[in-house]
Scaffold this motif. Sequence first.
Motif, PDB file in Angstrom:
ATOM      1  N   VAL A  93       2.696  -1.953  -0.968  1.00 40.79           N
ATOM      2  CA  VAL A  93       2.370  -2.467  -2.300  1.00 40.79           C
ATOM      3  C   VAL A  93       1.022  -1.946  -2.776  1.00 40.79           C
ATOM      4  O   VAL A  93       0.057  -1.908  -2.005  1.00 40.79           O
ATOM      5  CB  VAL A  93       2.338  -4.019  -2.284  1.00 40.79           C
ATOM      6  CG1 VAL A  93       1.941  -4.576  -3.643  1.00 40.79           C
ATOM      7  CG2 VAL A  93       3.682  -4.584  -1.848  1.00 40.79           C
ATOM      8  N   ALA A 143       5.718  -1.898  -5.724  1.00 37.63           N
ATOM      9  CA  ALA A 143       5.970  -1.008  -4.592  1.00 37.63           C
ATOM     10  C   ALA A 143       5.330   0.351  -4.849  1.00 37.63           C
ATOM     11  O   ALA A 143       5.312   0.840  -5.988  1.00 37.63           O
ATOM     12  CB  ALA A 143       7.466  -0.855  -4.353  1.00 37.63           C
ATOM     13  N   SER A 174      12.224   2.057  -5.015  1.00 35.75           N
ATOM     14  CA  SER A 174      13.246   1.823  -3.995  1.00 35.75           C
ATOM     15  C   SER A 174      14.575   2.425  -4.426  1.00 35.75           C
ATOM     16  O   SER A 174      14.906   2.444  -5.614  1.00 35.75           O
ATOM     17  CB  SER A 174      13.426   0.320  -3.762  1.00 35.75           C
ATOM     18  OG  SER A 174      14.519   0.069  -2.908  1.00 35.75           O
ATOM     19  N   ILE A 234       7.443  -3.598   2.928  1.00 38.80           N
ATOM     20  CA  ILE A 234       7.255  -3.075   1.576  1.00 38.80           C
ATOM     21  C   ILE A 234       5.785  -2.710   1.409  1.00 38.80           C
ATOM     22  O   ILE A 234       4.906  -3.548   1.620  1.00 38.80           O
ATOM     23  CB  ILE A 234       7.662  -4.097   0.497  1.00 38.80           C
ATOM     24  CG1 ILE A 234       9.106  -4.565   0.702  1.00 38.80           C
ATOM     25  CG2 ILE A 234       7.497  -3.485  -0.894  1.00 38.80           C
ATOM     26  CD1 ILE A 234       9.545  -5.649  -0.284  1.00 38.80           C
ATOM     27  N   VAL A 272       8.573  -5.781  -6.337  1.00 41.64           N
ATOM     28  CA  VAL A 272       8.487  -6.236  -4.947  1.00 41.64           C
ATOM     29  C   VAL A 272       9.399  -7.434  -4.704  1.00 41.64           C
ATOM     30  O   VAL A 272      10.075  -7.509  -3.667  1.00 41.64           O
ATOM     31  CB  VAL A 272       7.018  -6.592  -4.605  1.00 41.64           C
ATOM     32  CG1 VAL A 272       6.922  -7.184  -3.202  1.00 41.64           C
ATOM     33  CG2 VAL A 272       6.139  -5.366  -4.715  1.00 41.64           C
ATOM     34  N   HIS A 321      14.062   1.190   2.456  1.00 40.31           N
ATOM     35  CA  HIS A 321      13.468   1.267   1.115  1.00 40.31           C
ATOM     36  C   HIS A 321      14.112   2.397   0.310  1.00 40.31           C
ATOM     37  O   HIS A 321      14.299   2.284  -0.909  1.00 40.31           O
ATOM     38  CB  HIS A 321      11.957   1.479   1.212  1.00 40.31           C
ATOM     39  CG  HIS A 321      11.255   1.376  -0.110  1.00 40.31           C
ATOM     40  ND1 HIS A 321      10.943   0.162  -0.690  1.00 40.31           N
ATOM     41  CD2 HIS A 321      10.801   2.332  -0.969  1.00 40.31           C
ATOM     42  CE1 HIS A 321      10.332   0.373  -1.846  1.00 40.31           C
ATOM     43  NE2 HIS A 321      10.236   1.679  -2.034  1.00 40.31           N
TER      44      HIS A 321
END
Length: 248
Positions: free
Chosen positions: A7, A12, A16, A5, A27, A226
């Motif tokens: 960040v 994020a 997603s 992921i 997240v 993702h």
Amino acid sequence: MIPCIDVRDGVATEPSGIPGLADPLDVVGIAGSYAHDGASQLFLDVVDPWTAVGYLPGLLRKLHKTGLELIVSVQHGVLPSPAKCAELLSAGADALSISTSMVEEPDRVAEAVRLLGGRRLVGVVNCSGDRQRGWRVCIHGGATLTTADAVALSERFGELRVRALLANNVDREGTGIGYDLDLTRAAARVSRLPVIASGGAGSAAQLVDALRSGDATYVLVNKVVHSGRETVGSLSESLYQHLHAEAD
């Protein structure tokens, strides 16, 4: 399989596409979905500078509750003081990744290994190129192409006996064309470390290729899961079927 992921500012970097998330930028929610699908490790790539990650210890404590082992990169693999590293490790990170600092401050990396232990650090070799031309190391998130040789850097990580080595060809990131298996094989050979194949994952067959032909121990997946195009569960099932068929 290790999902990743990206960040920034505690969320994020891109929404997603995983169905059912209350917040596609959350997240913890994304990580929880990966854990529910069977992931046991997570690579958290925090692009913020160390001066802007005051939120990170709290985020790590929440992520720790998912049961995932957390590999954390901050500021493209820059390693700060051992005290700052220890703060994140105490908050829930299982290991911190090193990339940029291995090129710019190798003595600091060696000191961190001495103080924290190699098991708390993961080496990352980001590079551009191929087997014919050679691989040149990229630092600062790929913004700076150096003259350092990626295979030589892999060997140096091996000498430090860090937890694992992530080998990533930035030319393949986000393409879905598959990992650079020449790179993963070379990194595994010279480092004698468990290698995480990274850069280019798009299908379960490519994951199998990295594990079977690329001498990788782990495979990192990012956009393919993702985005919601595949799930950790669907890739794991396909991966099992491919490997089982080969065994038969």
